[in-house]
Design an enzyme around this catalytic site. Sequence first.
Site, PDB file in Angstrom:
ATOM      1  N   ARG A 224       0.849  -1.194   0.000  1.00 56.64           N
ATOM      2  CA  ARG A 224       0.000   0.000   0.000  1.00 56.64           C
ATOM      3  C   ARG A 224       0.886   1.246   0.000  1.00 56.64           C
ATOM      4  O   ARG A 224       1.938   1.271   0.634  1.00 56.64           O
ATOM      5  CB  ARG A 224      -0.901   0.030   1.238  1.00 56.64           C
ATOM      6  CG  ARG A 224      -2.071  -0.942   1.172  1.00 56.64           C
ATOM      7  CD  ARG A 224      -3.108  -0.552   0.126  1.00 56.64           C
ATOM      8  NE  ARG A 224      -4.239  -1.461   0.076  1.00 56.64           N
ATOM      9  CZ  ARG A 224      -4.372  -2.479  -0.777  1.00 56.64           C
ATOM     10  NH1 ARG A 224      -3.424  -2.738  -1.667  1.00 56.64           N
ATOM     11  NH2 ARG A 224      -5.445  -3.244  -0.762  1.00 56.64           N
ATOM     12  N   HIS A 272      -0.501   0.057  -9.769  1.00 62.11           N
ATOM     13  CA  HIS A 272      -1.245  -0.828  -8.865  1.00 62.11           C
ATOM     14  C   HIS A 272      -1.764  -2.072  -9.631  1.00 62.11           C
ATOM     15  O   HIS A 272      -2.968  -2.330  -9.665  1.00 62.11           O
ATOM     16  CB  HIS A 272      -2.405  -0.073  -8.198  1.00 62.11           C
ATOM     17  CG  HIS A 272      -2.927  -0.747  -6.963  1.00 62.11           C
ATOM     18  ND1 HIS A 272      -3.395  -0.068  -5.875  1.00 62.11           N
ATOM     19  CD2 HIS A 272      -3.076  -2.067  -6.643  1.00 62.11           C
ATOM     20  CE1 HIS A 272      -3.799  -0.913  -4.948  1.00 62.11           C
ATOM     21  NE2 HIS A 272      -3.612  -2.141  -5.397  1.00 62.11           N
TER      22      HIS A 272
END
Length: 309
Positions: A224, A272
Amino acid sequence: MAILVIAPGMRTVSWVKHLKAIDPDLDIRIWPESGKPEEIEFALVWRHPPGELRKYPNLRCIASLGAGVDHILRDPDLPAGVPISRVVDRSMARSMTEYVVLSVLNYCRHFEAYRQDQLQRRWKPRIPRRTRDVRIGIMGLGQLGGHAAATLVRLGFQVRGWSRTGRRIEGVISYADGKQLDKFLSATDILVCLLPLTQATERILSRRTFAKLPPEAYVINAARGRHLVEEDLLEALESGHLSGACLDVFQHEPLPPEHPFWRHPKITVTPHISSLTDPKAVAPQLVENYRRARDGKPLLNLVDMQLGY
Ligand code: NDP
Ligand code: OXD
């Protein structure tokens, strides 16, 4: 009993198709077309608007459409007592491992430098870093980190792993909790972050952490964005203490056009994508959990609300 998919901005067609392929009678609704709130008993969510889940008084399970659940737990208005599940899927673990192995080998075999050489028509052989000499430290030895660690061992790297409980994996030197973190870091040439985002792990990739790594260490963050203190990374790259970084996740996604990471010569940016959830692979476990919730049976892949993962 209806299923509500709350995933703003995500293409939900494929989810509906694969869920219905298992059970055509499922009553699936796509937010914001939720129908009567009291009919919703199972929610499939990805980055839902905070406060939304409170509107469904008969919710029996909140199921993340990904492996992470930080996007759910950050909602200060979650309905109390509703269990949260997450995706646990072998194909996701394989995909993450491919990303990590690719990044590690790119670094060890100087592929970024060769790309630049090619643009300059420069013929410049470099000595590869040998797998047996490279120490890889993986933060988080769960479904994803554990799979990556075992694969890197098979490729001949020296692999270390750091986890909360000191999880053991064959061929991996294991370190536990905060007390062994410095020892783990001091023996890590390539640091890979595959931790869940929790209060304990937020901003863990910081100046302090980087300072404990040996000079010229390399950092891979595929967990993250909020694990990383972005300005600390830039500083460590600027000083030459870190030799580079490969980043798949960011504080703000999409990464804003003016962000310095885009044009940084020592940073590789990906959007991502290190391990995307495959609706076809994951639909069976979601339908199974829906049936269990409906029948009042124990749910699969539950999140520990105390630990936050
Ligand atoms: P798991 O829950 O299976 O594993 C988490 C690991 O982190 C465990 O080994 C756990 O330790 C360890 N851990 C948790 N808290 C701490 C702590 N405070 N200190 C040390 N170790 C800790 O998660 P997954 O492997 O399935 O996923 C990890 C994360 O990857 C997800 O939460 C998500 O954020 C991210 N992700 C990113 C994707 C992407 O495309 N970029 C795709 C999918 C996931 P222990 O084993 O002792 O419990
Ligand atoms: C996940 C992700 O958590 O894709 O599954 O980030």
